[in-house]
Motif scaffolding. Structure first.
Motif, PDB file in Angstrom:
ATOM      1  N   VAL A   1       0.857  -1.182   0.000  1.00  0.00           N
ATOM      2  CA  VAL A   1       0.000   0.000   0.000  1.00  0.00           C
ATOM      3  C   VAL A   1       0.892   1.230   0.000  1.00  0.00           C
ATOM      4  O   VAL A   1       1.911   1.268   0.703  1.00  0.00           O
ATOM      5  N   SER A   2       0.537   2.223  -0.791  1.00  0.00           N
ATOM      6  CA  SER A   2       1.289   3.481  -0.826  1.00  0.00           C
ATOM      7  C   SER A   2       0.673   4.468   0.160  1.00  0.00           C
ATOM      8  O   SER A   2      -0.556   4.611   0.221  1.00  0.00           O
ATOM      9  N   VAL A   3       1.531   5.130   0.937  1.00  0.00           N
ATOM     10  CA  VAL A   3       1.084   6.178   1.856  1.00  0.00           C
ATOM     11  C   VAL A   3       1.811   7.454   1.447  1.00  0.00           C
ATOM     12  O   VAL A   3       3.043   7.531   1.522  1.00  0.00           O
ATOM     13  N   LEU A   4       1.062   8.453   1.004  1.00  0.00           N
ATOM     14  CA  LEU A   4       1.648   9.652   0.412  1.00  0.00           C
ATOM     15  C   LEU A   4       1.111  10.917   1.084  1.00  0.00           C
ATOM     16  O   LEU A   4       0.156  10.875   1.842  1.00  0.00           O
ATOM     17  N   GLY A   5       1.755  12.018   0.764  1.00  0.00           N
ATOM     18  CA  GLY A   5       1.302  13.311   1.282  1.00  0.00           C
ATOM     19  C   GLY A   5       1.981  13.676   2.585  1.00  0.00           C
ATOM     20  O   GLY A   5       3.177  13.414   2.783  1.00  0.00           O
ATOM     21  N   GLN A   6       1.215  14.248   3.499  1.00  0.00           N
ATOM     22  CA  GLN A   6       1.758  14.811   4.731  1.00  0.00           C
ATOM     23  C   GLN A   6       1.928  13.743   5.816  1.00  0.00           C
ATOM     24  O   GLN A   6       1.259  13.744   6.847  1.00  0.00           O
ATOM     25  N   VAL A   7       2.842  12.802   5.544  1.00  0.00           N
ATOM     26  CA  VAL A   7       3.227  11.797   6.541  1.00  0.00           C
ATOM     27  C   VAL A   7       4.741  11.865   6.690  1.00  0.00           C
ATOM     28  O   VAL A   7       5.450  12.370   5.811  1.00  0.00           O
ATOM     29  N   ASN A   8       5.255  11.343   7.811  1.00  0.00           N
ATOM     30  CA  ASN A   8       6.684  11.480   8.099  1.00  0.00           C
ATOM     31  C   ASN A   8       7.578  10.615   7.218  1.00  0.00           C
ATOM     32  O   ASN A   8       8.706  10.996   6.922  1.00  0.00           O
ATOM     33  N   ARG A   9       7.074   9.453   6.798  1.00  0.00           N
ATOM     34  CA  ARG A   9       7.874   8.579   5.940  1.00  0.00           C
ATOM     35  C   ARG A   9       7.020   8.090   4.778  1.00  0.00           C
ATOM     36  O   ARG A   9       6.574   6.927   4.765  1.00  0.00           O
ATOM     37  N   PRO A  10       6.757   8.935   3.785  1.00  0.00           N
ATOM     38  CA  PRO A  10       5.941   8.480   2.657  1.00  0.00           C
ATOM     39  C   PRO A  10       6.644   7.366   1.895  1.00  0.00           C
ATOM     40  O   PRO A  10       7.865   7.297   1.842  1.00  0.00           O
ATOM     41  N   GLY A  11       5.850   6.480   1.317  1.00  0.00           N
ATOM     42  CA  GLY A  11       6.426   5.381   0.546  1.00  0.00           C
ATOM     43  C   GLY A  11       5.452   4.235   0.409  1.00  0.00           C
ATOM     44  O   GLY A  11       4.250   4.372   0.674  1.00  0.00           O
ATOM     45  N   ARG A  12       5.989   3.073  -0.021  1.00  0.00           N
ATOM     46  CA  ARG A  12       5.185   1.861  -0.173  1.00  0.00           C
ATOM     47  C   ARG A  12       5.491   0.916   0.983  1.00  0.00           C
ATOM     48  O   ARG A  12       6.650   0.712   1.333  1.00  0.00           O
ATOM     49  N   PHE A  13       4.436   0.352   1.558  1.00  0.00           N
ATOM     50  CA  PHE A  13       4.578  -0.500   2.729  1.00  0.00           C
ATOM     51  C   PHE A  13       3.864  -1.825   2.506  1.00  0.00           C
ATOM     52  O   PHE A  13       2.765  -1.851   1.928  1.00  0.00           O
ATOM     53  N   PRO A  14       4.475  -2.944   2.949  1.00  0.00           N
ATOM     54  CA  PRO A  14       3.843  -4.252   2.744  1.00  0.00           C
ATOM     55  C   PRO A  14       2.657  -4.452   3.665  1.00  0.00           C
ATOM     56  O   PRO A  14       2.641  -3.968   4.800  1.00  0.00           O
ATOM     57  N   LEU A  15       1.661  -5.164   3.150  1.00  0.00           N
ATOM     58  CA  LEU A  15       0.548  -5.593   3.983  1.00  0.00           C
ATOM     59  C   LEU A  15       0.989  -6.843   4.730  1.00  0.00           C
ATOM     60  O   LEU A  15       1.250  -7.873   4.121  1.00  0.00           O
TER      61      LEU A  15
END
Length: 259
Positions: free
Chosen positions: A100-114
């Motif tokens: 899942v991709s987490v983007l925008g105003q987060v501290n560590r944007p990127g792709r993370f495994p489920l």
């Protein structure tokens, strides 16, 4: 294998989100056939998506939902006349192939495994280090469900305050979580700390003025001017009440006192 979650082809009452999960490279699975213990297999889905299974040989399950993969194996066993009316169960172990991709105003944007089939937005936001101080209270989740585009707006504080799992959606491979920049207002003139500030929920003009430290000795909280765009995009000058709600991109000008 820990935290195993089972869905049988013969048990349609199980959670729909398990059956919809699509198997990907790196997923650990256990395959069982009812009353046929010799056909129990634990394996990991390879990059090709093709696994080797007793009696039927190679089976391509990569990209298939759990339900579809169960059916593919059951059909092959039945067509080969190895098992009559096979009831195939696929158990999910650790999930590594889905991200899942987490983007925008987060501290560590990127792709993370489920890590498992039931991963929630709160899990992924935590993996991304949480929302930055400039991030909004709302996150947008986009993806695909049942072949159609999916979009859900999520109240971030609500995820952690209520901790009610029924209020969270289950993420799937390819989903994207986006946290926009929080709405801001601006204050200048005879304010102690002029500049831009984040709008908190339910914030009033009085609270916005307090964010800027209040008026200077020369300023007056009763002589405010508010510049705001209306619904048509036209900029208006307003004399606000202190109890009025602040809106995104409002500009507050603190004027000098008359005395």
């Amino acid at each position: 294998m820990t935290a195993l979650l089972v869905l049988s082809a013969s048990l349609p009452s199980m959670a729909q989100n398990v059956s919809d999960y699509r198997l990907g490279a790196g997923d650990d699975i256990r395959i069982q056939v009812f009353q046929n213990p010799d056909l129990a297999v634990e394996t990991r889905v390879p990059d090709t998506g093709v696994i080797s299974y007793p009696l039927i040989g190679k089976v391509n399950i990569g990209g298939l939902s759990v339900t579809a993969a169960q059916k593919a194996i059951a059909d092959a066993l039945q067509q080969g006349k190895f098992v009559k009316n096979p009831q195939v169960t696929i158990t999910l172990g650790q999930i590594r192939g889905s991200q899942v991709s987490v983007l925008g105003q987060v501290n560590r944007p990127g792709r993370f495994p489920l890590e498992n089939y039931s991963a929630r937005p709160s899990d992924m936001l935590a993996a991304a280090g949480g929302v930055t101080p400039t991030g909004d209270d709302v996150a947008i989740v986009i993806g695909v469900r049942n072949g159609k585009e999916f979009r859900e707006t999520i109240d971030i504080p609500g995820l952690f305050i209520t901790m009610d799992p029924t209020k969270q959606i289950t993420l799937q491979d390819g989903d994207t979580i986006y946290v926009n920049r929080a709405p801001v207002f601006y204050i200048y003139g005879e304010a102690q700390r002029p500049g831009p500030y984040r709008i908190e929920r339910g914030m009033t003009i009085m609270q916005a003025l307090a964010q800027g430290g209040g008026p200077t000795p020369r300023g007056s909280e009763t002589r405010l001017r508010l510049t705001r765009k209306n619904a048509k995009g036209v900029v208006e000058d307003i004399t606000p009440k202190l109890t009025d709600p602040i809106q995104s991109d409002d500009v507050i000008y603190v004027r000098e006192s008359l005395f």
